[in-house]
Structures are given as structure tokens and as C-alpha cells.
Design a protein around this motif. Structure first.
Motif, PDB file in Angstrom:
ATOM      1  N   ASP A 323      37.033  33.262  30.622  1.00 43.06           N
ATOM      2  CA  ASP A 323      35.775  32.546  30.864  1.00 43.06           C
ATOM      3  C   ASP A 323      34.743  32.910  29.795  1.00 43.06           C
ATOM      4  O   ASP A 323      34.684  34.043  29.306  1.00 43.06           O
ATOM      5  N   GLU A 383      44.045  34.660  34.454  1.00 36.83           N
ATOM      6  CA  GLU A 383      43.502  34.436  35.797  1.00 36.83           C
ATOM      7  C   GLU A 383      43.118  35.748  36.455  1.00 36.83           C
ATOM      8  O   GLU A 383      42.098  35.835  37.157  1.00 36.83           O
ATOM      9  N   ASN A 386      39.869  36.996  34.686  1.00 37.64           N
ATOM     10  CA  ASN A 386      38.734  36.151  35.082  1.00 37.64           C
ATOM     11  C   ASN A 386      38.325  36.415  36.519  1.00 37.64           C
ATOM     12  O   ASN A 386      37.134  36.482  36.848  1.00 37.64           O
ATOM     13  N   GLY A 387      39.323  36.565  37.400  1.00 39.07           N
ATOM     14  CA  GLY A 387      39.016  36.810  38.803  1.00 39.07           C
ATOM     15  C   GLY A 387      38.247  38.092  39.032  1.00 39.07           C
ATOM     16  O   GLY A 387      37.324  38.143  39.850  1.00 39.07           O
ATOM     17  N   LYS A 388      38.611  39.142  38.300  1.00 40.55           N
ATOM     18  CA  LYS A 388      37.935  40.428  38.471  1.00 40.55           C
ATOM     19  C   LYS A 388      36.537  40.418  37.861  1.00 40.55           C
ATOM     20  O   LYS A 388      35.594  40.990  38.426  1.00 40.55           O
ATOM     21  N   LEU A 389      36.395  39.781  36.699  1.00 32.87           N
ATOM     22  CA  LEU A 389      35.088  39.783  36.044  1.00 32.87           C
ATOM     23  C   LEU A 389      34.088  38.855  36.728  1.00 32.87           C
ATOM     24  O   LEU A 389      32.872  39.083  36.641  1.00 32.87           O
ATOM     25  N   ARG A 390      34.571  37.822  37.417  1.00 38.04           N
ATOM     26  CA  ARG A 390      33.655  36.936  38.131  1.00 38.04           C
ATOM     27  C   ARG A 390      32.915  37.656  39.249  1.00 38.04           C
ATOM     28  O   ARG A 390      31.836  37.237  39.676  1.00 38.04           O
ATOM     29  N   ILE A 391      33.499  38.752  39.729  1.00 38.47           N
ATOM     30  CA  ILE A 391      32.858  39.517  40.810  1.00 38.47           C
ATOM     31  C   ILE A 391      31.488  40.021  40.371  1.00 38.47           C
ATOM     32  O   ILE A 391      30.555  40.116  41.180  1.00 38.47           O
ATOM     33  N   ASN A 393      29.241  38.580  38.516  1.00 36.70           N
ATOM     34  CA  ASN A 393      28.241  37.531  38.731  1.00 36.70           C
ATOM     35  C   ASN A 393      28.128  37.154  40.203  1.00 36.70           C
ATOM     36  O   ASN A 393      27.030  36.898  40.709  1.00 36.70           O
ATOM     37  N   ASP A 394      29.263  37.131  40.913  1.00 36.46           N
ATOM     38  CA  ASP A 394      29.240  36.746  42.322  1.00 36.46           C
ATOM     39  C   ASP A 394      28.406  37.724  43.159  1.00 36.46           C
ATOM     40  O   ASP A 394      27.720  37.318  44.100  1.00 36.46           O
ATOM     41  N   GLU A 459      33.963  44.938  44.857  1.00 36.63           N
ATOM     42  CA  GLU A 459      34.648  44.106  45.849  1.00 36.63           C
ATOM     43  C   GLU A 459      34.322  44.535  47.272  1.00 36.63           C
ATOM     44  O   GLU A 459      34.256  43.715  48.181  1.00 36.63           O
TER      45      GLU A 459
END
Length: 603
Positions: A323, A383, A386-391, A393-394, A459
């Protein structure tokens, strides 16, 4: 009409294919009969040059450049090739190709240069260079000829140890002990025996295995009847000592006479071919070894460079799938200079290291072995990253909404973090340290704190814990920013306490109080801050009283300043004494440190 044609042409009755062959007499047969070897079937011009064999000189040159094992296989193909093998050919092949064959030649040369063993024939030299097991028991593995003996023997056969079945092999050597009466009690005999053992053609080992000499037990020959091993055996030692009246007679030709007449020892000239060839080829062998090493190094570097190119392509392909906000940050990497080192193993050393720890952990198997990377795996890795790094921002980590403005500790921490973590770039740079697993003084590889532990805390909504991990669990600077501990710290600086001492003191109490809190408690940082702030204030007050006590005890100013500023290194045991105002015991302990300090200053 047909009958007349058949009569006139008998081949008309034959099949069409065979009739065509019979009629075409101008062409030779398609195949020559296997048993047809007559000289009349040569081609029209009578040229038989394609049957000619290589000349003996050309064959000698070709065989000289073969590897010893290839030379062995070639030599025993037929009697003609076997008779072609020479000592020069075997020595040249062994020295140039190196390995155990070269070691065998070196050990043999050490013995032939002193003329102490039987001269090995060319075929025996070839068998010695290609040997794999002991030539006497044919059981144990051997790499090269035995030093001091010149035979391809295992250690059990040399020493006479028993086999696994309990059967004695019979030792190839026997000990000749210096403690025997005939040597130790009679000076005349001792001189004669010393003359024997000091003679260059006597192959007797000493010094490596204690005070005894180890001598060839009996004269031996191989299966072909060729004498092998040392010239002098165990029984010849006493025979020579008893035959000559004095050591002088032995040194002045007596031993040489015995070797020539009684033992029929080879003449000195018979060793010339082996020794001359060895000396001539030694320099060429060294040049060949250097050339092989250079070729090996160049091939290794080329392989490494190809691997680096494959890994770089893999990184570019993966970076395109990450991303946009994290693309460059997550894929930031550093070349591992150890990978180019001569001794670095390509199967264990990555050529690049990722600065983001969890990404480095994911990619390391594929960096080491790029051939494992497939398109499907590449997409799965992208994937996962990206999934781990999106956390980040989330969970709105950089917004710092989880820190309360109403709590002094969290308010001060929020103000501090806004300066330290204004954006993602700062987040990936925070707490960066040197990766000790791959780094060295000339190969610094940085690594950041974005790791599995940091992401797992995010998480689980432990945002304060994630920040704590970034800051190495050290919030002690907040003690110097929040009253009353901040006010006490400023006062201490005005009293000639070093700033570094105050910071170390704050860190000491913060670490001490944090370890007492439960790791899974949401309020552990608040509670640790409150406890460490109380302890810090009490400690500074106690230090002021300790300073006054030192002044009262007329301690020198230099010692008083040293002990007060040494406070940051105090163990918790010493701090407990300070808080209990047991200053005499503290002064006793600090006295030892003061003495060590003076000794270090005085060299």
C-alpha cells in the motif's frame, strides 16, 4: 515375353528393393559387416589415417594433466596404458590437483629426501594417491599416507590395536623404549643407539608419542612383491648396535655399509626421479592452486552478484504490491556486506536486511533462497504486510486520542509524542537500533521497532503498550517534566548535581517501579509513574541529607561530589540504605568505589 525377360535377367524374380540394390553396383554397401575387417575394404584412395592412435608423447602429455583418479582409471584400462604411467606423471598430477593426493606426495617427499623408505614405483604412487582405505586391513578409512612411515595405513594397524571382533591386526610399528637397561645404563651403548636413531635413513619417530621411539616392526612388501615402508626395521636397530664396536665406526660409514650390504637398501641415485620431479613441480603446483582459488573466488562472487540481482528484482516486485503510505517505509533495506565476504555461506547469510523487523523476518527465507519465491507467495506476503501495517492507521495510533489530557503523566507524554511522532516517517525511525545479529563495526545494519510485538499490542488495543515498546519501555523523561519530581530535579541541578546523574536516577526508579507492575495491566504505566515519582522525590531529599552528612563528616569536597554524582549507579540495595538514612553504611560502600576511582585515575 515375361519369361524371356526373367531368363535374361535372373534378378527380376527378386523383390523390388533387393533388385534395386543388386543393380546399383557403383555404390558401396550401406553397412560394413561386423566381422569384415579385411584390408581390402578400405576407401578408394587407400587412406587408413582415421585408425591411427595417438603417439606415445602426445598420450604422455594428455595423461599428465588428468586428475589422479582419472589417471588411475585410464592406467588400468589396458596393459599398454599401464606401462605408460611414470613417476613424473603421477607426481605432477597429484601436486597440481591438490587435496589428499598432494598431502601424500608431501609426506613421501619428506621421507625420500632422507632416503629412509623404499622407493615407490610409479604404479604404487598412483595407488597411494587414490587410496581410500588402509592397505593392510582394508577396513578403516585413510586419507593419505602415514607420516614417518610412507604407507597407506590406519592408526589401529600402525599401533597394533585389536579389531572390533577382538582379533589383533599386528602392529606395523613397535616401541623402542629409552628406559631399557641396554640404553639407559650403558653410556657406550647409548651412544651407539643414538647414532642409529640420528642417522637420516632411519625412519624412527620420537618426541610426538612420549619418550619412546617407534620403529617399523618388520620388512614388508605389497601384494605385487614390491618392498614398502621404511628400510630399517625393529630388529635391525639392535643388530647394528651389536655389530659395531663404537659409535664412531657407525657414524663413519658403518651404518651405510650395513644398509647397502645387509638390507640391500636402494641407492641414493634411485630417489632422484621422485625428488627432482617433486621440487620442479612444487612451484607449478602452488601457481595452479592459486589459479584454482582465484577461479573459485571469481565464480563465487559472480554467483553472489546474480543472487543479489534476483533478490533486488524480488524486492521491486513486492514493493509494487505494498500500500502507498507504507511502500517505501516497509521496504527500506540495507545491504549486508558480510554476504560478500569470502567465508560467508550463501545458504545462511542474507544479502540484504530489511529495516522493519517483522518484514525482515517474513522475507529472510526468500532472500537466502530466491528460487523459493513464486507469484502466489509474493502476493500472500504483500497481503500479510499490508494487513499488519493497516492496523497503525485503523487504530489511529498517531492521533494519540488514547492519552488523556486530564492526567498529568499522559498529558506530558502526549505533548512529548507529538514532537517525536508527527508522521509515519518518524514512527518508522523511532527507537531505531543496530541489528546485532548481522552487524559488525564495518557493517552497520539499522532496524526499527515495528515488529511482531509492537503489532500484537496494537491488535489487542494496548496502544499505550505499543508506544512503550517503541520507547524501550522508558517513560522516565516524564518524571523530569511533571511536578513535583520536575521541581525537585531542577533544584538538584542548581545544587551542582550533573544533569546526566539526574536522568540516570529517574531512569533507575522508573525501571524499578515498572518491573513491579503486572505486564498485562492497562494502568501499569500510570501506576509505575506515580510510584517512581514518589520514590524519586524521596531519594532526592535523602541525597540532600546525605550531602549534609558528608559535609558534617568533613569528607573532602572531591569525594563528596563523586559519591553524590555516583548515585545513578547505586544498586537498589544501596538506595534502600539511603532511604533509611543509614549513611554510615552507604559511605563505607561508596568508599570502595572512591578507591577504585583513584586507582583508575593514577593508572
Amino acid at each position: 515375353m515375361q519369361t524371356r525377360e526373367v531368363m535374361n535377367n535372373p534378378s527380376a524374380k527378386l523383390p523390388a528393393k533387393q533388385r534395386r540394390n543388386d543393380q546399383d553396383d557403383s555404390k558401396p554397401p550401406a553397412k560394413r559387416s561386423r566381422h569384415d575387417s579385411g584390408g581390402d575394404d578400405s576407401d578408394s584412395n587407400g587412406d587408413n589415417s582415421h585408425h591411427a592412435t595417438l603417439s606415445s608423447d602426445a598420450l604422455f602429455v594428455v595423461m599428465s594433466f588428468l586428475h589422479p583418479r582419472d589417471l588411475f582409471k585410464t592406467a588400468f584400462t589396458c596393459k599398454t596404458l599401464r606401462d605408460t604411467v611414470t613417476t613424473k606423471m603421477v607426481v605432477q598430477s597429484a601436486l597440481i590437483h591438490g587435496g589428499h593426493a598432494k598431502k601424500t606426495m608431501e609426506e613421501l617427499h619428506a621421507l625420500t629426501s632422507t632416503h629412509s623408505i623404499h622407493v615407490p614405483s610409479a604404479l604404487r604412487l598412483l595407488r597411494l594417491t587414490c587410496g581410500k582405505v588402509c592397505e593392510f586391513c582394508a577396513v578403516d578409512r585413510v586419507n593419505h599416507v602415514r607420516p614417518h612411515l610412507g604407507v597407506f595405513a590406519c592408526w589401529d594397524c600402525v599401533t597394533g590395536r585389536s579389531t572390533s571382533g577382538g582379533r589383533s591386526r599386528g602392529g606395523l610399528t613397535r616401541p623402542w623404549k629409552k628406559g631399557w637397561v641396554r640404553y639407559s645404563k650403558d653410556e657406550r651403548n647409548r651412544a651407539k643407539y643414538d647414532a642409529v636413531f640420528e642417522h637420516p635413513r632411519i625412519a624412527a619417530t620420537a618426541g610426538e608419542y612420549g619418550t619412546n621411539y617407534f620403529v617399523w616392526s618388520d620388512l614388508r612388501s605389497d601384494r605385487g612383491g614390491e618392498p614398502v615402508g621404511p628400510i630399517v626395521s625393529w630388529g635391525d636397530v639392535d643388530e647394528m648396535a651389536n655389530r659395531f664396536p663404537s659409535a664412531t665406526d657407525m657414524v663413519n660409514g658403518g651404518i651405510d655399509e650395513y644398509l647397502a650390504n645387509d638390507l640391500n637398501a636402494p641407492s641414493v641415485e634411485s630417489y632422484g626421479e621422485f625428488n627432482d620431479t617433486f621440487r620442479d613441480m612444487e612451484r607449478r603446483a602452488e601457481a595452479a592452486a592459486r589459479e584454482r582459488e582465484d577461479e573459485k573466488r571469481a565464480k563465487n562472487q559472480k554467483t553472489k552478484q546474480n543472487k543479489i540481482a534476483k533478490v533486488e528484482k524480488m524486492m521491486i516486485d513486492l514493493e509494487a504490491l505494498i500500500d502507498e503510505p507504507f511502500q517505501e517505509l516497509a521496504m527500506k533495506r540495507t545491504e549486508n556486506k558480510h554476504f560478500r565476504d569470502r567465508g560467508a555461506k550463501m545458504s545462511a547469510t542474507p544479502c540484504v536486511c530489511m529495516e522493519t523487523r517483522f518484514v525482515d523476518h517474513l522475507l529472510e527465507p526468500y532472500v537466502i533462497t530466491p528460487s523459493k519465491m513464486k507469484k502466489k507467495i509474493l502476493k500472500e506476503l504483500a497481503e500479510n504486510i499490508n494487513g499488519k501495517l493497516r492496523i497503525i492507521n485503523d487504530k489511529r495510533l498517531l492521533a494519540l486520542d488514547f492519552l488523556s489530557e486530564g492526567h498529568p503523566f499522559e498529558a506530558a507524554l502526549k505533548l512529548n509524542l507529538r514532537e517525536r511522532l508527527p508522521d509515519l516517517d518518524a514512527l518508522f525511525e523511532e527507537g531505531k537500533y543496530i541489528n546485532s545479529h548481522h552487524s559488525s563495526p564495518g557493517n552497520i545494519i539499522p532496524s526499527n521497532k515495528i515488529c511482531v510485538e509492537f503489532l500484537s499490542r496494537l491488535e489487542s488495543d494496548d496502544l499505550m503498550g505499543a508506544i512503550g515498546h517503541l520507547m524501550n519501555e522508558d517513560f522516565s523523561p516524564m518524571l523530569l517534566a511533571v511536578n513535583p519530581s520536575a521541581r525537585v530535579a531542577r533544584s538538584a541541578v542548581n545544587k551542582n548535581y550533573r544533569v546526566e546523574t539526574i536522568r540516570k536516577l529517574a531512569k533507575h526508579f522508573w525501571s524499578h517501579c515498572l518491573t513491579r507492575e503486572r505486564a498485562d495491566s492497562d494502568s501499569r504505566y500510570r501506576e509505575a509513574f506515580a510510584a517512581s515519582q514518589t520514590m524519586f522525590v524521596e531519594a532526592m531529599e535523602a541525597l540532600d541529607e546525605y550531602s549534609a552528612w558528608l559535609l558534617k563528616e568533613d569528607e573532602p569536597e572531591a569525594r563528596r561530589t563523586f559519591q553524590l554524582n555516583y548515585a545513578a549507579r547505586f544498586s537498589q540495595y544501596v538506595w534502600d540504605l539511603v532511604l533509611k538514612r543509614e549513611f554510615a553504611r552507604v559511605n563505607e560502600l561508596m568508599g570502595y568505589e572512591w578507591e577504585w576511582h583513584n586507582l583508575s585515575l593514577n593508572g
